[in-house]
Design a protein around this motif. Structure first.
Motif, PDB file in Angstrom:
ATOM      1  N   ASN A   1       0.813  -1.226   0.000  1.00 44.36           N
ATOM      2  CA  ASN A   1       0.000   0.000   0.000  1.00 44.36           C
ATOM      3  C   ASN A   1       0.845   1.275   0.000  1.00 44.36           C
ATOM      4  O   ASN A   1       0.310   2.368   0.207  1.00 44.36           O
ATOM      5  CB  ASN A   1      -0.927   0.016   1.227  1.00 44.36           C
TER       6      ASN A   1
ATOM      7  N   GLU B   1       0.440   4.680  -2.823  1.00 44.21           N
ATOM      8  CA  GLU B   1      -0.544   5.764  -2.653  1.00 44.21           C
ATOM      9  C   GLU B   1      -0.055   6.780  -1.611  1.00 44.21           C
ATOM     10  O   GLU B   1      -0.431   7.950  -1.655  1.00 44.21           O
ATOM     11  CB  GLU B   1      -1.910   5.190  -2.263  1.00 44.21           C
ATOM     12  N   ILE B   2       0.746   6.311  -0.654  1.00 40.13           N
ATOM     13  CA  ILE B   2       1.312   7.239   0.343  1.00 40.13           C
ATOM     14  C   ILE B   2       2.400   8.089  -0.307  1.00 40.13           C
ATOM     15  O   ILE B   2       2.468   9.307  -0.105  1.00 40.13           O
ATOM     16  CB  ILE B   2       1.898   6.451   1.530  1.00 40.13           C
TER      17      ILE B   2
ATOM     18  N   SER C   1       2.588   8.865  -3.352  1.00 39.67           N
ATOM     19  CA  SER C   1       1.913   9.773  -4.300  1.00 39.67           C
ATOM     20  C   SER C   1       1.420  11.045  -3.639  1.00 39.67           C
ATOM     21  O   SER C   1       1.180  12.055  -4.303  1.00 39.67           O
ATOM     22  CB  SER C   1       0.659   9.112  -4.888  1.00 39.67           C
TER      23      SER C   1
END
Lengths: 222, 222
Positions: A193, A196-197, A199
């Motif tokens: 995951n 997305e962090i 980004s």
């Protein structure tokens, strides 16, 4: 605990060092490829903290020696140096050491900053692939503005997102993050995951660039 | 203004409809492929708002007719229907109409939700490519939790990020967003910056899944 900040002479390294040295009792070790620069910065940070009436113990060493002395190693180096840096640490890392990856890949064009996703999936994943067996990698501190961290008068009141596949290491890093005043650690799951962090960092820069009065932005999940 | 919510019978469409109908004086038109469903939902939303002592005017039509009646058309449809939906609207759109794209592409695996980036770069970009000449596309409302929007007792206190290449249309959408109580609109630049905003939606879900007590999350830039 002893915390090494490799790349601790750079902007984000400086910010994390000052906050950790000021707000916690952890011993901070600055790492740099240049040991003289590490020592000089360690002295500079110590003077800065002591001038505020706080005690601290910050030392400086070459990256490998800094990592050797620490339980937690923060890789505050550019994304494209992550894998190389970890490789140079092979003899300095022992099982139960924790590597923290705060870096992100970005590219800039005329519209703003964009996430430059590595083929591995994320920079945190690159770190995880480069780390020796038994050394846990945790992604954290991706979305913190260096200037705001370094200004110890600035109130944080923001979140950092933490990802990792080793629950115990992730929990240790969440506690470390929350030792910084005004910083809340939120669990964002496994390293899968992380993209997305990472980004979110260019997005914060774009929002800061396009809205007057907003700079050195952080984010709060609510 | 007249605002059409295509896909206004779905979760996010419902949330945006209720907030806009409750907090603003805009006329809301629900669009659906099934006009009967649109009318029925419009009646349901009207009853819900009026039960709280507010006046509103919500009507329901087939998507094309809904768009035909509106100045601003919110595409509250799944990402994979965006281009098709816009194509069916060709005769309903006139220059100066504004299309708002709130959709994001996501995929799920055992670790959580991930941004599924379209080859065009973003879902907002897909909408921009599908839109007729002269019709501006603005990305907004990507990161709002449907359940929290629909619960009119829930305080928002969160941000929505707005991207667009037409500054006047973007400004209109920012004003519309801020007509919703507790919602702040932040300019995130051009449509080229949409991917990082769309990526934030799966991240919000992952954070909600991994932290007890946090659900229906929004984000605040500070």
């Amino acid at each position: 605990m002893r915390i090494a900040l490799l790349g601790g002479t750079g902007d984000i390294g400086e910010g994390l060092t000052l906050r950790l040295a000021h707000d916690t009792d952890h011993e901070i070790v600055i790492g740099s490829r240049d040991p003289e620069k590490a020592r000089s910065k360690a002295q500079e940070y110590t003077t800065h903290i002591e001038a505020r009436g706080s005690e601290t113990k910050i030392t400086g060493f070459e990256n490998g020696m800094a990592a050797d002395r620490a339980d937690i190693i923060i890789l505050a180096v550019p994304a494209y140096h992550i894998a190389d840096t970890i490789e140079t640490l092979e003899e300095s890392l022992t099982a139960d050491d924790i590597l923290i990856s705060p870096a992100t890949g970005m590219k800039r064009d005329e519209d703003g900053f964009h996430y430059h996703q590595p083929s591995a999936g994320s920079v945190t994943k690159i770190a995880a692939e480069a780390a020796p067996d038994g050394v846990a990698v945790v992604g954290a501190f991706h979305n913190l503005a260096a200037g705001r961290l370094s200004d110890l008068d600035a109130v944080l009141g923001i979140d950092t997102l933490v990802v990792g596949d080793d629950e115990s290491a992730k929990s240790t890093v969440c506690s470390l993050a929350e030792d910084i005043e005004g910083l809340r650690a939120l669990d964002a799951g496994g390293i899968a995951n992380a993209a997305e962090i990472e980004s979110l960092t260019p997005l914060l820069i774009n929002v800061g660039m396009n809205n007057s009065g907003l700079s050195d932005l952080g984010v709060r999940f609510d």
